[in-house]
Design an enzyme around this catalytic site. Sequence first.
Site, PDB file in Angstrom:
ATOM      1  N   GLU A 109      37.972  -2.844  -2.964  1.00  9.19           N
ATOM      2  CA  GLU A 109      37.909  -2.266  -1.603  1.00  9.19           C
ATOM      3  C   GLU A 109      39.114  -2.668  -0.754  1.00  9.19           C
ATOM      4  O   GLU A 109      39.106  -3.720  -0.121  1.00  9.19           O
ATOM      5  CB  GLU A 109      36.616  -2.716  -0.902  1.00  9.19           C
ATOM      6  CG  GLU A 109      36.488  -2.124   0.500  1.00  9.19           C
ATOM      7  CD  GLU A 109      35.241  -2.563   1.270  1.00  9.19           C
ATOM      8  OE1 GLU A 109      34.505  -3.456   0.797  1.00  9.19           O
ATOM      9  OE2 GLU A 109      35.026  -2.017   2.355  1.00  9.19           O
ATOM     10  N   LYS A 152      36.687   1.611  -3.609  1.00 18.45           N
ATOM     11  CA  LYS A 152      35.991   1.801  -2.330  1.00 18.45           C
ATOM     12  C   LYS A 152      37.023   1.888  -1.212  1.00 18.45           C
ATOM     13  O   LYS A 152      37.423   0.866  -0.653  1.00 18.45           O
ATOM     14  CB  LYS A 152      35.003   0.648  -2.095  1.00 18.45           C
ATOM     15  CG  LYS A 152      34.292   0.721  -0.749  1.00 18.45           C
ATOM     16  CD  LYS A 152      33.069  -0.173  -0.713  1.00 18.45           C
ATOM     17  CE  LYS A 152      32.470  -0.229   0.673  1.00 18.45           C
ATOM     18  NZ  LYS A 152      31.146  -0.840   0.713  1.00 18.45           N
ATOM     19  N   ARG A 200      16.943 -12.285   8.365  1.00 14.78           N
ATOM     20  CA  ARG A 200      17.840 -11.511   7.468  1.00 14.78           C
ATOM     21  C   ARG A 200      17.087 -11.121   6.191  1.00 14.78           C
ATOM     22  O   ARG A 200      17.198 -10.004   5.701  1.00 14.78           O
ATOM     23  CB  ARG A 200      19.088 -12.329   7.120  1.00 14.78           C
ATOM     24  CG  ARG A 200      20.001 -12.582   8.330  1.00 14.78           C
ATOM     25  CD  ARG A 200      21.311 -13.224   7.918  1.00 14.78           C
ATOM     26  NE  ARG A 200      21.173 -14.608   7.451  1.00 14.78           N
ATOM     27  CZ  ARG A 200      21.220 -15.681   8.228  1.00 14.78           C
ATOM     28  NH1 ARG A 200      21.406 -15.554   9.525  1.00 14.78           N
ATOM     29  NH2 ARG A 200      21.103 -16.898   7.729  1.00 14.78           N
TER      30      ARG A 200
HETATM   31  P1  13P Z   1      30.787  -0.051   6.379  1.00 14.02           P
HETATM   32  O1  13P Z   1      30.285   1.189   5.671  1.00 14.02           O
HETATM   33  O2  13P Z   1      29.928  -0.443   7.553  1.00 14.02           O
HETATM   34  O3  13P Z   1      32.247   0.046   6.704  1.00 14.02           O
HETATM   35  O4  13P Z   1      30.610  -1.254   5.378  1.00 14.02           O
HETATM   36  C1  13P Z   1      30.979  -1.092   4.074  1.00 14.02           C
HETATM   37  C2  13P Z   1      31.414  -2.380   3.501  1.00 14.02           C
HETATM   38  O5  13P Z   1      30.893  -2.807   2.499  1.00 14.02           O
HETATM   39  C3  13P Z   1      32.510  -3.116   4.149  1.00 14.02           C
HETATM   40  O6  13P Z   1      32.941  -4.132   3.293  1.00 14.02           O
END
Ligand code: 13P
Length: 345
Positions: free
Chosen positions: A177, A219, A46
């Site tokens: 988000e 987000k 990772r």
């Molecule tokens: P994705 O763009 O793959 O949806 O991931 C964004 C993200 O930070 C999800 O928490």
Amino acid sequence: MKTAEMQGTAKALVAFGRGILAADESLPTIGARFAECGIESTGESRRAYREMLFRTPHIAESISGVILFDETIRQHADDGMAMIDVLRRQGIIPGIKVDRGTEPLAFLPGETITEGLDGLRERLEEYRELGARFTKWRAVLKIGHQLPTMPCIAANANLLASFAALSQEAGLVPIVEPEVLRDGDHTLSRCEEVTSQVLRTVFQALGDHRVELEAVILKPNMITPGTRCMDRISTEQIAEATLRCLRGSVPSEVPGIVFLSGGQTEVEATERLNAINLRGTAPWELSFSFGRALQESALRTWNGLVANVAEAQAAFADRARLNAFARNGLYDSEMEKNQHSLVCN
Ligand code: 13P
């Protein structure tokens, strides 16, 4: 003082021509992505993968910030430099995912709550000390028969607001988000209706918690039909529905909106971001904070091998550049030709 600094950070994250890389996959998520390519997920693999991304030459031309996972913010690059300093040297703002994932909600089958508030004040202090300047918390809402329920929306909105307030108290810009998942057979308009309700509830909670909207980044998901919906929907319809939803739910004080990619293909996510930015003026910057849609080709190209690092970095740089164009409404599908991002091992 902190407010001015946070407003500056928020503006820098959504600056013209740049966007955010989400590299904060949790251990199970990165494990699944690696497994698809036959790569074993270890602390070392990772670290090597993320160092490959962060050391991509000139990547700060397209990438303003990177969201890190707790493990990565404590790791060091091959030459001993802290990973967070690799980013800072590039001119990239480091951020950190601070939620601890989702747990099922009791008595509300199929719905989840996001955990991570316990001890958050202390963790935020440590992250700021380590060099992080922004944070992220993801809530997950699922569309289904009578889902999401109002208690699930309200509980997640309140947690997002508590997280955002604590982040700002620590001088860190919160990325809020609330992801409405694409899974399901729902229509475009159902996604718009649910996302609008979720966003309005989130902004109500942010206001109730006295969060400074000028130092918040949202987000959200784009407005799309569910993955099993059979309707044929154009890129323009997605852009139009997304902007209509945001105009009705997001206060103009918010400096920027950065979309998640949510399992869209790399090209779909770029095309849709471009179409959204082409549709005239909006009060906020409209950019990206993609995970999968920025990393897919780079990960496949890297494939766990040192020999592929330069090619994988080229694939990542191409994808980031195309999204930077899209974020300005200047992307053209012709640009996909001759991209390293089409190389797959
Ligand atoms: P994705 O763009 O793959 O949806 O991931 C964004 C993200 O930070 C999800 O928490």
